[in-house]
Write a protein that holds these residues in place. Structure first.
Motif, PDB file in Angstrom:
ATOM      1  N   LEU A 126      -7.522   6.791  -8.397  1.00 43.87           N
ATOM      2  CA  LEU A 126      -8.683   6.926  -7.517  1.00 43.87           C
ATOM      3  C   LEU A 126      -9.271   5.569  -7.145  1.00 43.87           C
ATOM      4  CD1 LEU A 126     -10.472  10.055  -9.012  1.00 43.87           C
ATOM      5  CD2 LEU A 126      -9.134   9.887  -6.914  1.00 43.87           C
ATOM      6  N   GLN A 127      -9.227   4.619  -8.066  1.00 43.15           N
ATOM      7  CA  GLN A 127      -9.721   3.271  -7.746  1.00 43.15           C
ATOM      8  C   GLN A 127      -8.852   2.618  -6.680  1.00 43.15           C
ATOM      9  OE1 GLN A 127      -9.647   1.663 -11.675  1.00 43.15           O
ATOM     10  NE2 GLN A 127     -11.844   1.999 -11.997  1.00 43.15           N
ATOM     11  N   VAL A 128      -7.569   2.825  -6.757  1.00 45.18           N
ATOM     12  CA  VAL A 128      -6.665   2.276  -5.740  1.00 45.18           C
ATOM     13  C   VAL A 128      -6.938   2.942  -4.394  1.00 45.18           C
ATOM     14  CG1 VAL A 128      -4.248   2.096  -5.014  1.00 45.18           C
ATOM     15  CG2 VAL A 128      -4.874   1.608  -7.376  1.00 45.18           C
ATOM     16  N   LEU A 129      -7.118   4.264  -4.400  1.00 45.03           N
ATOM     17  CA  LEU A 129      -7.391   4.968  -3.148  1.00 45.03           C
ATOM     18  C   LEU A 129      -8.721   4.553  -2.527  1.00 45.03           C
ATOM     19  CD1 LEU A 129      -6.119   8.551  -4.024  1.00 45.03           C
ATOM     20  CD2 LEU A 129      -5.114   6.944  -2.396  1.00 45.03           C
ATOM     21  N   ARG A 130      -9.725   4.269  -3.350  1.00 41.59           N
ATOM     22  CA  ARG A 130     -11.014   3.799  -2.833  1.00 41.59           C
ATOM     23  C   ARG A 130     -10.927   2.386  -2.288  1.00 41.59           C
ATOM     24  NH1 ARG A 130     -14.441   4.760  -7.675  1.00 41.59           N
ATOM     25  NH2 ARG A 130     -13.421   6.660  -8.271  1.00 41.59           N
ATOM     26  N   ALA A 131      -9.977   1.609  -2.766  1.00 46.54           N
ATOM     27  CA  ALA A 131      -9.848   0.223  -2.338  1.00 46.54           C
ATOM     28  C   ALA A 131      -8.999   0.064  -1.074  1.00 46.54           C
ATOM     29  CB  ALA A 131      -9.250  -0.610  -3.469  1.00 46.54           C
ATOM     30  N   VAL A 132      -8.520   1.161  -0.520  1.00 44.65           N
ATOM     31  CA  VAL A 132      -7.690   1.091   0.687  1.00 44.65           C
ATOM     32  C   VAL A 132      -8.525   0.605   1.859  1.00 44.65           C
ATOM     33  CG1 VAL A 132      -6.427   2.506   2.351  1.00 44.65           C
ATOM     34  CG2 VAL A 132      -6.084   2.863  -0.085  1.00 44.65           C
ATOM     35  N   THR A 133      -7.967  -0.341   2.599  1.00 41.91           N
ATOM     36  CA  THR A 133      -8.636  -0.874   3.793  1.00 41.91           C
ATOM     37  C   THR A 133      -7.733  -0.663   5.010  1.00 41.91           C
ATOM     38  OG1 THR A 133      -7.660  -3.067   3.550  1.00 41.91           O
ATOM     39  CG2 THR A 133      -9.750  -2.672   2.400  1.00 41.91           C
ATOM     40  N   SER A 134      -8.212  -1.072   6.146  1.00 43.63           N
ATOM     41  CA  SER A 134      -7.407  -0.938   7.367  1.00 43.63           C
ATOM     42  C   SER A 134      -6.178  -1.833   7.323  1.00 43.63           C
ATOM     43  CB  SER A 134      -8.260  -1.257   8.594  1.00 43.63           C
ATOM     44  OG  SER A 134      -8.718  -2.589   8.528  1.00 43.63           O
ATOM     45  N   MET A 135      -6.196  -2.830   6.478  1.00 43.87           N
ATOM     46  CA  MET A 135      -5.037  -3.724   6.356  1.00 43.87           C
ATOM     47  C   MET A 135      -3.975  -3.139   5.419  1.00 43.87           C
ATOM     48  SD  MET A 135      -7.037  -7.344   6.259  1.00 43.87           S
ATOM     49  CE  MET A 135      -5.562  -8.314   6.277  1.00 43.87           C
ATOM     50  N   TRP A 137      -2.899   0.104   5.486  1.00 45.53           N
ATOM     51  CA  TRP A 137      -2.084   1.117   6.152  1.00 45.53           C
ATOM     52  C   TRP A 137      -0.811   0.571   6.792  1.00 45.53           C
ATOM     53  CZ3 TRP A 137      -2.853   5.379   4.057  1.00 45.53           C
ATOM     54  CH2 TRP A 137      -4.121   5.798   3.689  1.00 45.53           C
ATOM     55  N   PRO A 138      -0.863  -0.556   7.509  1.00 41.29           N
ATOM     56  CA  PRO A 138       0.406  -1.062   8.062  1.00 41.29           C
ATOM     57  C   PRO A 138       1.445  -1.386   6.978  1.00 41.29           C
ATOM     58  CG  PRO A 138      -1.439  -2.146   9.128  1.00 41.29           C
ATOM     59  CD  PRO A 138      -1.997  -1.341   7.999  1.00 41.29           C
ATOM     60  N   VAL A 139       0.988  -1.905   5.851  1.00 43.13           N
ATOM     61  CA  VAL A 139       1.904  -2.200   4.745  1.00 43.13           C
ATOM     62  C   VAL A 139       2.481  -0.901   4.186  1.00 43.13           C
ATOM     63  CG1 VAL A 139       2.069  -3.194   2.424  1.00 43.13           C
ATOM     64  CG2 VAL A 139       0.700  -4.334   4.186  1.00 43.13           C
ATOM     65  N   PHE A 140       1.628   0.106   4.043  1.00 46.02           N
ATOM     66  CA  PHE A 140       2.088   1.391   3.523  1.00 46.02           C
ATOM     67  C   PHE A 140       3.161   1.982   4.431  1.00 46.02           C
ATOM     68  CE2 PHE A 140       1.708   6.043   3.708  1.00 46.02           C
ATOM     69  CZ  PHE A 140       2.091   6.359   2.413  1.00 46.02           C
ATOM     70  N   PHE A 141       2.889   2.025   5.735  1.00 46.41           N
ATOM     71  CA  PHE A 141       3.843   2.635   6.655  1.00 46.41           C
ATOM     72  C   PHE A 141       5.109   1.809   6.817  1.00 46.41           C
ATOM     73  CE2 PHE A 141      -0.005   4.900   8.108  1.00 46.41           C
ATOM     74  CZ  PHE A 141       0.465   6.197   7.946  1.00 46.41           C
ATOM     75  N   LYS A 142       5.016   0.521   6.593  1.00 45.01           N
ATOM     76  CA  LYS A 142       6.195  -0.333   6.742  1.00 45.01           C
ATOM     77  C   LYS A 142       7.052  -0.346   5.480  1.00 45.01           C
ATOM     78  CE  LYS A 142       7.567  -5.010   7.935  1.00 45.01           C
ATOM     79  NZ  LYS A 142       7.112  -6.367   8.190  1.00 45.01           N
ATOM     80  N   GLU A 143       6.420  -0.409   4.313  1.00 44.14           N
ATOM     81  CA  GLU A 143       7.163  -0.616   3.072  1.00 44.14           C
ATOM     82  C   GLU A 143       7.354   0.639   2.219  1.00 44.14           C
ATOM     83  OE1 GLU A 143       5.399  -3.813   0.909  1.00 44.14           O
ATOM     84  OE2 GLU A 143       5.602  -5.224   2.582  1.00 44.14           O
ATOM     85  N   VAL A 144       6.468   1.603   2.338  1.00 45.85           N
ATOM     86  CA  VAL A 144       6.540   2.755   1.445  1.00 45.85           C
ATOM     87  C   VAL A 144       7.238   3.939   2.108  1.00 45.85           C
ATOM     88  CG1 VAL A 144       5.194   4.425   0.115  1.00 45.85           C
ATOM     89  CG2 VAL A 144       4.511   2.034   0.158  1.00 45.85           C
ATOM     90  N   LEU A 145       6.788   4.328   3.287  1.00 44.15           N
ATOM     91  CA  LEU A 145       7.402   5.468   3.971  1.00 44.15           C
ATOM     92  C   LEU A 145       8.747   5.065   4.558  1.00 44.15           C
ATOM     93  CD1 LEU A 145       4.566   7.354   5.865  1.00 44.15           C
ATOM     94  CD2 LEU A 145       5.697   7.956   3.754  1.00 44.15           C
ATOM     95  N   THR A 146       9.726   5.913   4.330  1.00 46.97           N
ATOM     96  CA  THR A 146      11.077   5.634   4.823  1.00 46.97           C
ATOM     97  C   THR A 146      11.515   6.760   5.763  1.00 46.97           C
ATOM     98  OG1 THR A 146      12.128   6.839   3.006  1.00 46.97           O
ATOM     99  CG2 THR A 146      11.662   4.482   2.638  1.00 46.97           C
ATOM    100  N   ALA A 147      12.684   6.588   6.344  1.00 46.92           N
ATOM    101  CA  ALA A 147      13.246   7.634   7.204  1.00 46.92           C
ATOM    102  C   ALA A 147      13.519   8.899   6.390  1.00 46.92           C
ATOM    103  CB  ALA A 147      14.519   7.132   7.867  1.00 46.92           C
ATOM    104  N   ALA A 148      13.884   8.734   5.133  1.00 42.24           N
ATOM    105  CA  ALA A 148      14.120   9.901   4.267  1.00 42.24           C
ATOM    106  C   ALA A 148      12.838  10.706   4.090  1.00 42.24           C
ATOM    107  CB  ALA A 148      14.657   9.459   2.907  1.00 42.24           C
TER     108      ALA A 148
END
Length: 187
Positions: A126-135, A137-148
């Protein structure tokens, strides 16, 4: 007097009814339509997403692995939840289940990634989720989410949509057809 049908050796025994239509009418179809609840289906779907995400995080934490195919399981659970709670017989319920499956796949991946990040930094999810900023999201979509992840999300949406509608007996389906024909003005 009705003549008995001879027992033919290569003919399978009949396990179903006589084939005659049951006495159903438009009112029976109306009762099926009135039994639907879009709100209950939505609520059950959201609860399913929360519970499944928590289970997915627990499984990932215990095994130190992320299982992207769990999204397909989530889609099946969402389809069953929408079917049981919504008792739907029209097009809205498969669409709802598919949309919830796509949303659930994204949210579950976010929570699992936050859990993994929390373990690395020795903090809470929950602390990590509260610390999410607009910066973030691009890292998440680029590095975490894959085509799979996308493939499994689409597969889960299709499975959820397939499982979302209520299964009807022949007489229920006939009653629903009668109700639809009357409400469309064809009768």
């Amino acid at each position: 007097m009705k003549q008995a049908t001879p027992n033919l050796p290569l003919r399978l025994r009949k396990k179903h009814g006589s084939g005659e239509r049951r006495d159903v009418g438009v009112a029976d179809g109306a009762r099926l339509v009135d039994a639907q609840s879009f709100g209950y289906a939505l609520f059950a779907g959201l609860i399913t997403i929360v519970v499944f995400s928590a289970l997915w995080v627990a499984l990932s934490s215990l095994s130190n692995r992320v299982f992207p195919w769990m999204t397909v399981l989530q889609g099946a659970m969402l389809g069953f939840a929408v079917r049981r709670a919504g008792r739907g017989v029209d097009w809205r319920f498969p669409i709802l289940a598919a949309a919830l499956a796509l949303l659930g796949a994204l949210l579950a991946n976010i929570v699992v990634a936050a859990s993994y990040t929390a373990e690395i930094f020795d903090t809470g999810t929950l602390q990590v989720l509260r610390a999410v900023t607009s910066m973030t999201w691009p890292v998440f979509f680029k590095e975490v989410l894959t085509a799979a992840d996308g493939f499994y999300a689409v597969l889960a949406a299709g499975l959820a949509a397939f499982l979302a509608n209520r299964q009807l007996t022949r007489s229920q389906y006939y009653a629903l057809r009668l109700w639809r024909a009357k409400s469309d003005g064809h009768h």
